[in-house]
Scaffold this active site. Sequence first.
Site, PDB file in Angstrom:
ATOM      1  N   LEU A 536       0.901  -1.215  -0.007  1.00 11.84           N
ATOM      2  CA  LEU A 536       0.018   0.090   0.055  1.00 11.84           C
ATOM      3  C   LEU A 536       0.819   1.417  -0.147  1.00 11.84           C
ATOM      4  O   LEU A 536       0.498   2.307  -0.287  1.00 11.84           O
ATOM      5  CB  LEU A 536      -0.911  -0.090   1.438  1.00 11.84           C
ATOM      6  CG  LEU A 536      -2.046  -1.094   1.158  1.00 11.84           C
ATOM      7  CD1 LEU A 536      -2.790  -1.265   2.519  1.00 11.84           C
ATOM      8  CD2 LEU A 536      -2.990  -0.799   0.193  1.00 11.84           C
ATOM      9  N   GLY A 540       8.755   6.096   6.394  1.00 12.39           N
ATOM     10  CA  GLY A 540       9.613   6.335   7.211  1.00 12.39           C
ATOM     11  C   GLY A 540       9.810   5.086   8.323  1.00 12.39           C
ATOM     12  O   GLY A 540      10.836   4.402   8.235  1.00 12.39           O
ATOM     13  N   PHE A 541       8.756   4.651   8.635  1.00 15.75           N
ATOM     14  CA  PHE A 541       8.630   3.401   9.480  1.00 15.75           C
ATOM     15  C   PHE A 541       9.075   1.895   8.871  1.00 15.75           C
ATOM     16  O   PHE A 541       9.457   1.232   9.305  1.00 15.75           O
ATOM     17  CB  PHE A 541       7.458   3.386  10.101  1.00 15.75           C
ATOM     18  CG  PHE A 541       7.334   2.305  11.241  1.00 15.75           C
ATOM     19  CD1 PHE A 541       7.732   2.272  12.552  1.00 15.75           C
ATOM     20  CD2 PHE A 541       6.699   1.009  10.727  1.00 15.75           C
ATOM     21  CE1 PHE A 541       7.434   1.273  13.445  1.00 15.75           C
ATOM     22  CE2 PHE A 541       6.586   0.101  11.821  1.00 15.75           C
ATOM     23  CZ  PHE A 541       6.963   0.299  12.580  1.00 15.75           C
ATOM     24  N   VAL A 544       3.924  -0.882   4.313  1.00 15.02           N
ATOM     25  CA  VAL A 544       2.646  -1.285   4.659  1.00 15.02           C
ATOM     26  C   VAL A 544       1.677  -1.946   3.597  1.00 15.02           C
ATOM     27  O   VAL A 544       1.817  -1.690   2.477  1.00 15.02           O
ATOM     28  CB  VAL A 544       1.747   0.050   4.837  1.00 15.02           C
ATOM     29  CG1 VAL A 544       0.132  -0.351   5.413  1.00 15.02           C
ATOM     30  CG2 VAL A 544       2.070   1.037   6.023  1.00 15.02           C
ATOM     31  N   ASP A 654       1.231  14.274  16.374  1.00 13.08           N
ATOM     32  CA  ASP A 654       1.643  14.114  14.665  1.00 13.08           C
ATOM     33  C   ASP A 654       0.112  14.402  14.085  1.00 13.08           C
ATOM     34  O   ASP A 654      -0.171  13.673  13.305  1.00 13.08           O
ATOM     35  CB  ASP A 654       2.417  12.822  14.436  1.00 13.08           C
ATOM     36  CG  ASP A 654       3.046  13.351  13.044  1.00 13.08           C
ATOM     37  OD1 ASP A 654       2.982  14.450  12.660  1.00 13.08           O
ATOM     38  OD2 ASP A 654       3.450  12.243  12.486  1.00 13.08           O
TER      39      ASP A 654
END
Length: 872
Positions: A536, A540-541, A544, A654
């Site tokens: 998807l 940064g993490f 997905v 955030d």
Amino acid sequence: MLTPDTQKDSNTLNLVKLFCNCVLRFEVKGIIAYKLVFSVLVVFLFLVNASFALYIPLDNYLISCGSSQNITFQGHTYIPDSQYSSLVSQTGDSIVAISNSSVVPFPIYQSARIFTQKASYTFEIEQEGRHWVRLYFYPVPNSDHDLNSSVITVVADEFVLLSNFTFRNYNGLYMFKEYAINVTSVTLTLTFIPSNGSITFVNAIEVVSMPDELFIDQALALNPPAPFSGLSELAFETVYRLNVGGPLVNAQNDTLGRTWESDMKYLHMNSSVTIVSVSPSTIKYPAGVTPETAPNWVYATADAMGDANVADSNFNITWVFPVDPNFSYFIRVHFCDIISKSLNSLLFNLFINTDIALGNLDLSSLTNDLAVPYYKDFVSNVSAGSETLTVSVGPDTMADITNATLSGLEIMKISNALKSFDGFSSAVSLLPNSPSNKKKMGLVAGFIGAIAAIALVGLCYCCFVGRNSKSTQQGRPLLSLPSLYGNFQTMSMMSTTSHKSATASCISLSSINLGRIFTFQEIQDACNKFDERLLLGVGGFGRVYKGTLDNGTNVAVKRGNASSEQGIAEFRTEIDMLSKLRHRHLVSLIGYCDERSEMILVYECMSNGPLRSHLYGTDLPPLSWKQRLEICIGSARGLHYLHTGASQSIIHRDVKTTNILLDDNFVAKVADFGLSKTGPSLDQTHVSTAVKGSFGYLDPEYFRRQQLTEKSDVYSFGVVLMEVLCSRPALNPALPRDQVNIAEWAMNWQKKGMLDKIIDQKLIGNVNSASLKKFGETAEKCLAEYGVDRPSMGDVLWNLEYALQLQETASSALMEPEDSSTNHIIGIQLTPQNFDNGLHMTDEGTSATNDDDAGHASTSVVFSELVNPHAR
Ligand SMILES: *[C@@H]1O[C@H](CO)[C@@H](O)[C@H](O)[C@H]1NC(C)=O
Ligand SMILES: *[C@@H]1O[C@H](CO)[C@@H](O)[C@H](O)[C@H]1NC(C)=O
Ligand SMILES: *[C@@H]1O[C@H](CO)[C@@H](O)[C@H](O)[C@H]1NC(C)=O
Ligand SMILES: *[C@@H]1O[C@H](CO)[C@@H](O)[C@H](O)[C@H]1NC(C)=O
């Protein structure tokens, strides 16, 4: 002088600080204006005064039954009943039921205490007089007992509150009951009686004193009009309490913890109304009327006659209420003339049923001013025999101006001759060996209690010390008396009982909510070995993916990048935060996997993706103004819950349009808690921390001072509001300099009163100007330079709901009650932090335990970082 760093848990000190900050700010800005400083000082003194005027109930029991931890709900802390060890004196076993379900309508309904035999709670009463008794019932799914079929009878001293009630025949998911009972002895005993062989339960109880002046002995009877006295002997049950012309005012915004519902759904079809409102601060309370009578929010809004679309301008505004015909009702009407321009220009009539209750009413002649509250009490005909009660206001034929108004309305059922609110049994018949001579026994018991108290003081010293020293709790003896009836238990037996219930309830909510722990294999299967076609997005993490669990549930799988130091911290934070939180407007974590140093989070699938993709940069169809408002309201609810709903406030840090996700019904949910922090604790005003967040959304004050408060989220939310209105990014470096930053640019237009010039072209013509004005003002307040000037999320929510209401009122020419059923403000009984759908859910027992949102999701989900990976 106090330095701004002095931190004390005291309102006054906070105000002093606020004051110092204000002075400081003026100096910083180079404005040496003593006048300003002086007026700040005046305001400051006024605030201090106002804070002293607050009503503090002497008796203030807020009890969460069966819970193992404090529950915060609507700004109040509910303490587990097990902590009041001598309060619960049960004759039979009690069982604790705790829901691990995410569909619990409100946190207060998470746990329940189940009684298999008659059992009672005895409250020691400090201050005789009228008390609120509030009961919360929700049949928590439980494997051993079907609470839906339990038969509930509740007796409070000599009054029968509920008789053979069962959720089987009840059209609702949960039930909240409020009574006003004049307690004339040193204790109040609530007895829960299971009917033959059944069980009974309760989720939470409140016993709170109220000012004596609130309900006096007299009212006016109707038909024939005559004074009626003897009310102080009678008990009331709240059946309707309306903020006419305004949105829901919940317990948090009422000094007596009352809930004021919007009136719209009770308006008669033929009633055409105009909603009027003024700023609550303009309401001038006269002697004898206080915010305890009704909060200024209630007096600051009203319905008046709508004239635009009605041929015959002489009509009544009528509200219709279903009632039980076998009872009489106490009716309190609240007025406040906020519609007239001058004194003595408004003359109207009030009818209750078809009887004239107040004729030729000229409010300003009674109050000598405009915007001054006025109320009047009535008692409806005893057994009028009708199943509806109507209240109308209409213009007087003598009047120059054809208009009428109403600000608030309370309708309370009066206990009948059997001292009951329900059915035909009296307390005496339900509790055969019950306290006909209770007062005498009360004294004796009080004496015994006093001795026991002295004996136990040593033992319980720790409890005293450990308790929160909030002013409302202070000085109240926490010890209570043994039950006055039922089996008398010795102190040692009671402590065993409480010990037992404590162990029974030690399964903590958080451990249950942690979600499922997935094996790496399960995750691989769900995402087809991380098939790139299911990707998807990348952020940064990490990446997905869209996934499907073995039970068919669609999910979003976020796979962390193990090499990122920030990633590990955020992964932990996110699990930590999300596992503690369950709310309709927060994305739920289904589970996680940390096998083989993987960091994988599994979320419910949000099929409509981030809000931003519906605003700009894609071909998706534009959202209507109403949809935008609903999305803003939903996300505001989520944030409000974060700030106030959990035991410790949580700051998201955030907030942005890519972190607001939409499900298949466009219900907004706040996502991405990777940067969240728990808020300042009671003795702090802020959390000091390195600045994180996304540019364009960053609170300038947080940026400067690196001190984080909830108000930083409020600022970011203000940016979101502007983005929603203008459909452009928060930062767009391609634009001319003065337009790059949406917050600056939109604020300039808002301050000129020309916000309508920059709204999304697609909205033009479909936005009601009053609604837009409210929205603009709300965003402006959120974007205030200093945190102290920004509203709380609760206020933001209130204002957005109001903007929605203005839009809806404008779009339905003649308001029909049915029309408003989709309105967020209506039909919600309790709170802004709401499960809107919860109200429509049927009580299908335990099948409701799973979070079903995840089940229907279909297409793509994108997480925040994906759209704009460099945003941070
Ligand atoms: C409660 O009842 C007592 C005794 O009937 C009465 O004296 C008192 O005024 C009542 N209080 C209220 C607030 O009605
Ligand atoms: C308003 O209602 C009252 C009571 O039902 C009725 O007597 C009166 O005629 C009504 N007024 C108008 C203008 O319909
Ligand atoms: C009200 O009283 C009537 C008798 O007067 C009775 O038939 C009816 O069942 C009662 N209604 C309720 C709701 O209790
Ligand atoms: C629960 O609340 C009470 C009173 O507000 C406080 O004294 C106590 O420390 C709280 N307990 C927990 C576990 O937070």
